[in-house]
Write a protein that holds these residues in place. Structure first.
Motif, PDB file in Angstrom:
ATOM      1  N   MET A   1      88.646 -24.873  83.180  1.00 46.98           N
ATOM      2  CA  MET A   1      88.424 -23.930  84.474  1.00 46.98           C
ATOM      3  C   MET A   1      88.164 -22.429  83.982  1.00 46.98           C
ATOM      4  N   THR A   2      87.524 -21.750  84.350  1.00 46.44           N
ATOM      5  CA  THR A   2      87.081 -20.524  83.751  1.00 46.44           C
ATOM      6  C   THR A   2      88.297 -19.476  84.532  1.00 46.44           C
ATOM      7  N   LEU A   3      88.375 -18.537  83.925  1.00 47.16           N
ATOM      8  CA  LEU A   3      89.348 -17.505  84.484  1.00 47.16           C
ATOM      9  C   LEU A   3      88.959 -17.064  86.099  1.00 47.16           C
ATOM     10  N   THR A   4      87.761 -16.965  86.076  1.00 46.87           N
ATOM     11  CA  THR A   4      87.281 -16.495  87.511  1.00 46.87           C
ATOM     12  C   THR A   4      87.705 -17.510  88.314  1.00 46.87           C
ATOM     13  N   GLU A   5      87.453 -18.863  88.134  1.00 44.10           N
ATOM     14  CA  GLU A   5      87.714 -19.837  89.091  1.00 44.10           C
ATOM     15  C   GLU A   5      89.212 -19.817  89.452  1.00 44.10           C
ATOM     16  N   ARG A   6      90.199 -19.944  88.101  1.00 45.02           N
ATOM     17  CA  ARG A   6      91.614 -19.936  88.366  1.00 45.02           C
ATOM     18  C   ARG A   6      92.018 -18.819  89.150  1.00 45.02           C
ATOM     19  N   ASP A   7      91.502 -17.569  88.822  1.00 41.45           N
ATOM     20  CA  ASP A   7      91.691 -16.583  89.641  1.00 41.45           C
ATOM     21  C   ASP A   7      91.332 -16.515  91.226  1.00 41.45           C
ATOM     22  N   MET A   8      90.181 -17.056  91.528  1.00 41.04           N
ATOM     23  CA  MET A   8      89.749 -17.396  92.834  1.00 41.04           C
ATOM     24  C   MET A   8      90.745 -18.278  93.608  1.00 41.04           C
ATOM     25  N   ASP A  16      93.557 -15.534 100.773  1.00 43.97           N
ATOM     26  CA  ASP A  16      92.281 -14.617 100.650  1.00 43.97           C
ATOM     27  C   ASP A  16      90.877 -15.381 101.015  1.00 43.97           C
ATOM     28  N   LYS A  17      90.417 -14.977 102.186  1.00 42.68           N
ATOM     29  CA  LYS A  17      89.223 -15.835 102.727  1.00 42.68           C
ATOM     30  C   LYS A  17      87.902 -15.379 102.005  1.00 42.68           C
ATOM     31  N   ASP A  18      87.890 -14.200 101.454  1.00 48.24           N
ATOM     32  CA  ASP A  18      86.808 -13.852 100.478  1.00 48.24           C
ATOM     33  C   ASP A  18      86.689 -14.801  99.188  1.00 48.24           C
ATOM     34  N   ALA A  19      87.954 -14.891  98.552  1.00 52.49           N
ATOM     35  CA  ALA A  19      87.840 -15.941  97.524  1.00 52.49           C
ATOM     36  C   ALA A  19      87.630 -17.227  97.906  1.00 52.49           C
ATOM     37  N   PHE A  20      88.095 -17.655  99.009  1.00 48.21           N
ATOM     38  CA  PHE A  20      87.478 -19.115  99.367  1.00 48.21           C
ATOM     39  C   PHE A  20      85.943 -19.156  99.598  1.00 48.21           C
ATOM     40  N   ARG A  21      85.688 -18.187 100.230  1.00 47.37           N
ATOM     41  CA  ARG A  21      84.145 -18.123 100.493  1.00 47.37           C
ATOM     42  C   ARG A  21      83.386 -18.124  99.044  1.00 47.37           C
ATOM     43  N   TRP A  22      83.919 -17.775  97.918  1.00 43.93           N
ATOM     44  CA  TRP A  22      83.313 -18.090  96.509  1.00 43.93           C
ATOM     45  C   TRP A  22      83.414 -19.602  96.414  1.00 43.93           C
ATOM     46  N   VAL A  23      84.665 -19.947  96.728  1.00 51.69           N
ATOM     47  CA  VAL A  23      84.788 -21.423  96.085  1.00 51.69           C
ATOM     48  C   VAL A  23      83.939 -22.270  97.209  1.00 51.69           C
ATOM     49  N   ILE A  60      95.044 -25.841  99.903  1.00 49.08           N
ATOM     50  CA  ILE A  60      94.894 -25.154  98.761  1.00 49.08           C
ATOM     51  C   ILE A  60      95.924 -24.903  97.949  1.00 49.08           C
ATOM     52  N   ARG A  61      97.325 -24.781  98.988  1.00 49.95           N
ATOM     53  CA  ARG A  61      98.409 -24.446  98.295  1.00 49.95           C
ATOM     54  C   ARG A  61      99.103 -25.564  97.793  1.00 49.95           C
ATOM     55  N   ASP A  62      98.616 -27.034  97.967  1.00 54.33           N
ATOM     56  CA  ASP A  62      98.951 -27.978  97.159  1.00 54.33           C
ATOM     57  C   ASP A  62      98.289 -28.445  96.181  1.00 54.33           C
ATOM     58  N   TYR A  63      97.281 -27.704  95.659  1.00 53.48           N
ATOM     59  CA  TYR A  63      96.373 -27.805  94.461  1.00 53.48           C
ATOM     60  C   TYR A  63      97.186 -27.745  93.362  1.00 53.48           C
ATOM     61  N   ASN A  64      97.221 -28.701  92.339  1.00 57.66           N
ATOM     62  CA  ASN A  64      98.088 -28.701  91.016  1.00 57.66           C
ATOM     63  C   ASN A  64      96.991 -27.910  89.849  1.00 57.66           C
ATOM     64  N   PRO A  65      97.239 -26.846  89.495  1.00 62.23           N
ATOM     65  CA  PRO A  65      96.280 -26.213  88.448  1.00 62.23           C
ATOM     66  C   PRO A  65      96.224 -27.044  87.115  1.00 62.23           C
ATOM     67  N   ASP A  66      96.819 -27.944  86.743  1.00 66.58           N
ATOM     68  CA  ASP A  66      96.871 -29.125  85.885  1.00 66.58           C
ATOM     69  C   ASP A  66      95.732 -29.911  85.920  1.00 66.58           C
ATOM     70  N   ARG A  67      95.132 -30.072  87.254  1.00 67.87           N
ATOM     71  CA  ARG A  67      94.041 -30.973  87.602  1.00 67.87           C
ATOM     72  C   ARG A  67      92.786 -30.196  87.589  1.00 67.87           C
ATOM     73  N   THR A  68      91.781 -30.851  87.165  1.00 64.50           N
ATOM     74  CA  THR A  68      90.316 -29.992  87.346  1.00 64.50           C
ATOM     75  C   THR A  68      90.288 -30.002  88.771  1.00 64.50           C
ATOM     76  N   PHE A  69      89.684 -28.397  89.078  1.00 70.85           N
ATOM     77  CA  PHE A  69      89.709 -28.100  90.535  1.00 70.85           C
ATOM     78  C   PHE A  69      88.466 -28.995  91.167  1.00 70.85           C
ATOM     79  N   SER A  70      87.360 -29.217  90.485  1.00 72.34           N
ATOM     80  CA  SER A  70      86.094 -30.060  90.985  1.00 72.34           C
ATOM     81  C   SER A  70      86.608 -31.211  91.409  1.00 72.34           C
ATOM     82  N   THR A  71      87.414 -31.950  90.353  1.00 69.94           N
ATOM     83  CA  THR A  71      87.842 -33.289  90.476  1.00 69.94           C
ATOM     84  C   THR A  71      88.716 -33.471  91.833  1.00 69.94           C
ATOM     85  N   TRP A  72      89.602 -32.410  91.925  1.00 70.24           N
ATOM     86  CA  TRP A  72      90.478 -32.424  93.140  1.00 70.24           C
ATOM     87  C   TRP A  72      89.534 -32.511  94.510  1.00 70.24           C
ATOM     88  N   ILE A  73      88.315 -31.415  94.354  1.00 69.77           N
ATOM     89  CA  ILE A  73      87.589 -31.609  95.646  1.00 69.77           C
ATOM     90  C   ILE A  73      86.867 -32.619  95.750  1.00 69.77           C
TER      91      ILE A  73
END
Length: 183
Positions: A1-8, A16-23, A60-73
């Motif tokens: 996961m890129t730094l930008t994605e992790r930050d978003m 943050d709804k703007d960050a979600f728009r990016w997602v 989104i609050r349940d997302y575990n950053p140890d998992r790949t975000f795209s896999t979670w989605i």
């Protein structure tokens, strides 16, 4: 996961709804591709993408950053697609779909890009007779290019089940292609 994605994602978890728009913008094509191939209906696929992002926002609050975000989605989207397939009638190829597949198979231009309608026809024809799990594993591994490990994580199936479903799907599709005169 890129730094930008992790930050978003962190910003999304803070509301943050703007960050979600990016997602959404970053992942919507990937999810539409999966949904279209699973559901074989463009409008259903669009609805499924919307429903997926609603679930992502709610959880989104349940997302575990140890998992790949795209896999979670992908996991959320694939479960929604499977639920939709269970609630609706089975997808059956129609004669026009077979004509599209024959035309595609006879086209010598290997760089040809399929339009959504052609993808739908192709997948309907090839997936006829597949179970929902076979269709999901085939879509993830063969059409979306994910690894078996990623498919295991997304589907919750173990390695043997992924391998078995993928093998059965390939055999069924191989028979369908042969019946259509494409070897």
């Amino acid at each position: 996961m890129t730094l930008t994605e992790r930050d978003m994602i962190t910003r999304c978890q803070q509301g943050d709804k703007d960050a979600f728009r990016w997602v959404v913008q970053t992942h919507q094509r990937m999810l539409f591709s999966l949904a279209l191939k699973m559901l074989c209906d463009e409008e259903e696929a669009k609805d499924m993408v919307q429903e997926t992002f609603i679930r992502v926002w709610q959880r989104i609050r349940d997302y575990n950053p140890d998992r790949t975000f795209s896999t979670w989605i992908y996991t959320i989207a694939s479960h929604l697609c499977l639920d939709r397939l269970k609630r609706t009638n089975r997808i059956v190829a129609v004669p026009d779909d077979e004509l599209v597949v024959r035309r595609f198979a006879s086209n010598s231009d290997s760089q040809r890009v399929l339009e959504n309608q052609e993808w739908v026809a192709l997948v309907r024809t090839m997936a006829e007779g597949l179970s929902d799990k076979q269709r999901l594993v085939f879509t993830l591994c063969q059409l979306e290019g994910l690894s078996s490990e990623e498919a295991q994580e997304i589907t919750g199936l173990d390695a043997r089940q992924v391998k078995s479903n993928l093998y059965a799907a390939r055999q069924t599709i191989r028979k369908r292609l042969k019946a259509l005169g494409y070897e």
